[in-house]
Scaffold this active site. Sequence first.
Site, mmCIF file in Angstrom:
data_model
loop_
_atom_site.group_PDB
_atom_site.id
_atom_site.type_symbol
_atom_site.label_atom_id
_atom_site.label_comp_id
_atom_site.label_asym_id
_atom_site.label_seq_id
_atom_site.Cartn_x
_atom_site.Cartn_y
_atom_site.Cartn_z
ATOM 1 C CB THR A 9 34.488 -15.451 90.798
ATOM 2 O OG1 THR A 9 33.140 -15.255 90.340
ATOM 3 C CG2 THR A 9 34.733 -16.929 90.829
ATOM 4 C CG ASP A 10 38.779 -11.992 91.246
ATOM 5 O OD1 ASP A 10 38.609 -12.206 92.456
ATOM 6 O OD2 ASP A 10 39.830 -12.271 90.651
ATOM 7 C CG ASP A 28 22.394 -14.620 88.239
ATOM 8 O OD1 ASP A 28 23.164 -14.321 89.179
ATOM 9 O OD2 ASP A 28 22.173 -13.870 87.278
ATOM 10 N N PRO A 57 30.068 -13.678 85.472
ATOM 11 C CG PRO A 57 29.861 -15.910 86.163
ATOM 12 C CD PRO A 57 30.671 -15.009 85.279
ATOM 13 C CG ASP A 74 32.543 -17.749 99.148
ATOM 14 O OD1 ASP A 74 33.502 -17.317 98.487
ATOM 15 O OD2 ASP A 74 32.562 -18.848 99.733
HETATM 16 N N1 SAM Z 1 37.147 -17.983 97.510
HETATM 17 C C1 SAM Z 1 36.976 -17.593 96.173
HETATM 18 C C2 SAM Z 1 37.655 -16.309 95.786
HETATM 19 O O1 SAM Z 1 37.486 -15.267 96.462
HETATM 20 O O2 SAM Z 1 38.368 -16.311 94.797
HETATM 21 C C3 SAM Z 1 35.572 -17.668 95.757
HETATM 22 C C4 SAM Z 1 35.138 -19.078 95.814
HETATM 23 S S1 SAM Z 1 33.647 -19.623 95.123
HETATM 24 C C5 SAM Z 1 34.345 -20.930 94.180
HETATM 25 C C6 SAM Z 1 33.066 -18.408 94.009
HETATM 26 C C7 SAM Z 1 31.832 -18.876 93.263
HETATM 27 O O3 SAM Z 1 31.015 -17.766 92.894
HETATM 28 C C8 SAM Z 1 32.131 -19.627 91.973
HETATM 29 O O4 SAM Z 1 31.863 -20.996 92.160
HETATM 30 C C9 SAM Z 1 31.169 -18.981 90.937
HETATM 31 O O5 SAM Z 1 30.532 -19.942 90.114
HETATM 32 C C10 SAM Z 1 30.186 -18.273 91.844
HETATM 33 N N2 SAM Z 1 29.451 -17.165 91.211
HETATM 34 C C11 SAM Z 1 29.933 -16.197 90.403
HETATM 35 N N3 SAM Z 1 28.939 -15.388 90.007
HETATM 36 C C12 SAM Z 1 27.793 -15.839 90.579
HETATM 37 C C13 SAM Z 1 26.427 -15.422 90.536
HETATM 38 N N4 SAM Z 1 26.027 -14.354 89.824
HETATM 39 N N5 SAM Z 1 25.514 -16.130 91.256
HETATM 40 C C14 SAM Z 1 25.885 -17.220 91.988
HETATM 41 N N6 SAM Z 1 27.166 -17.658 92.051
HETATM 42 C C15 SAM Z 1 28.103 -16.984 91.362
#
Ligand code: SAM
Length: 282
Positions: free
Chosen positions: A164-165, A143, A169, A162
Site C-alpha cells: 500500500t502507500d 509483517d 503498516p 507490492d
Molecule cells: N496494488 C496496490 C496499490 O499499489 O495500491 C497494492 C495492493 S496489495 C493489496 C498491498 C498490500 O500490502 C495490502 O494487502 C497490505 O495489507 C499489505 N501491506 C502493507 N504493509 C505491509 C507490511 N509491512 N508487511 C506485509 N504486507 C503489508
Amino acid sequence: MNLPDKTTWFSEICEEHGSAISFRIRRKLHEEKTPYQHIEIYETTDFGKLMVIDGFVMLTSRDNFLYHEMMSHPALFTHPAPKRVVIIGGGDCGTLREVLKHRDVEHVLQVEIDEQVTRLSEQYFPELCASNKDPRAEFLFGDGIQWMKAADAGSVDVIIVDSTDPIGPAEGLFSEDFYRSCYRALGDTGLIVQQSESPLLHYDSIIQPMHRAMQAAGFSHTHTLPFPQPCYPSGWWSATLGGRQAVDQFRESDAQKRDFNTQYYTAAIHRGALAAPAFFPS
Ligand code: SAM
C-alpha cells in the site's frame, strides 16, 4: 443500462494534489475493519469489482493487469535466472499469479500482513487467486519488515514489494533500513522491485527518495519504469528496480519467446518503459 435509482460514486480524493479518481458503483459488497486497516469492496458499473483499503483504491477487475504485470515480468526478465521469489504485501494475489507464470521459478513466498485481504480476494477476485494452489506458492501472514530482517543472507533472487502507500503498516517498507535487509537477503545477482507511486505526483516525495535510499543500502543500479494505471491518482504509476548489477537491461529474447499470456507486458513494452521521461534521474 441497469443503474441504481440514485447513481452513487466512490471517490478517492487526493487533497494534496487537488484531484480525485471516481467510479460509479452499483453497490457495496463488503466492508470491515481488520486489526490493520479498513477494507471495502464495491461492484462498479464499468470497472468490475473495486477493492479499497483505508480509502485508497487498491485495484479494479478491469485494469489490475497493468500493475500486476509491470510489478512482476520486468524484474523476472531482468534477473538472469530467478528461482526464489518473495512478495511483500500483494495480498490480492495478482502479482503472485503473474510470477507463477514463469516456469523456472521454483518457490514464491508471499508475506502479507493482513490475511483478510487474501481471504476477500479469494471471494471477490477469484481470477487473481487462480494460482494460489500452485505447489510452488507459500503464504505467510505477518509483517514483511520483520520477515526481511530475519531472512537468511543470499536466500532470495527477486523481492517484489507490492505494498500500500507509505502510510500505516507500509511506511517502513519505503525506508533505507528495509532496503538494507533486502540487500542482505538477496544473492549477488538479486534484485528488488517496488511500487513507487505516480511519476507525475510523487516524483520528489517518493521516487527520488526511493532511488537515494536503495542506493544508500547498496543497490548501485536503480531504474524507474512508468506505466499507465487508470485507477490510481493521475492515472500514471511506476515500479522502481534496484540491483547490484544493471537493471536497465533484460533477457529480451526470453521475454519475446515467453510461453505465457499477458495483456499488457511485451518485450517491446518493457524496452519502452526503460526509456525514462526527461525529468527522471539519469
Ligand atoms: N496494488 C496496490 C496499490 O499499489 O495500491 C497494492 C495492493 S496489495 C493489496 C498491498 C498490500 O500490502 C495490502 O494487502 C497490505 O495489507 C499489505 N501491506 C502493507 N504493509 C505491509 C507490511 N509491512 N508487511 C506485509 N504486507 C503489508
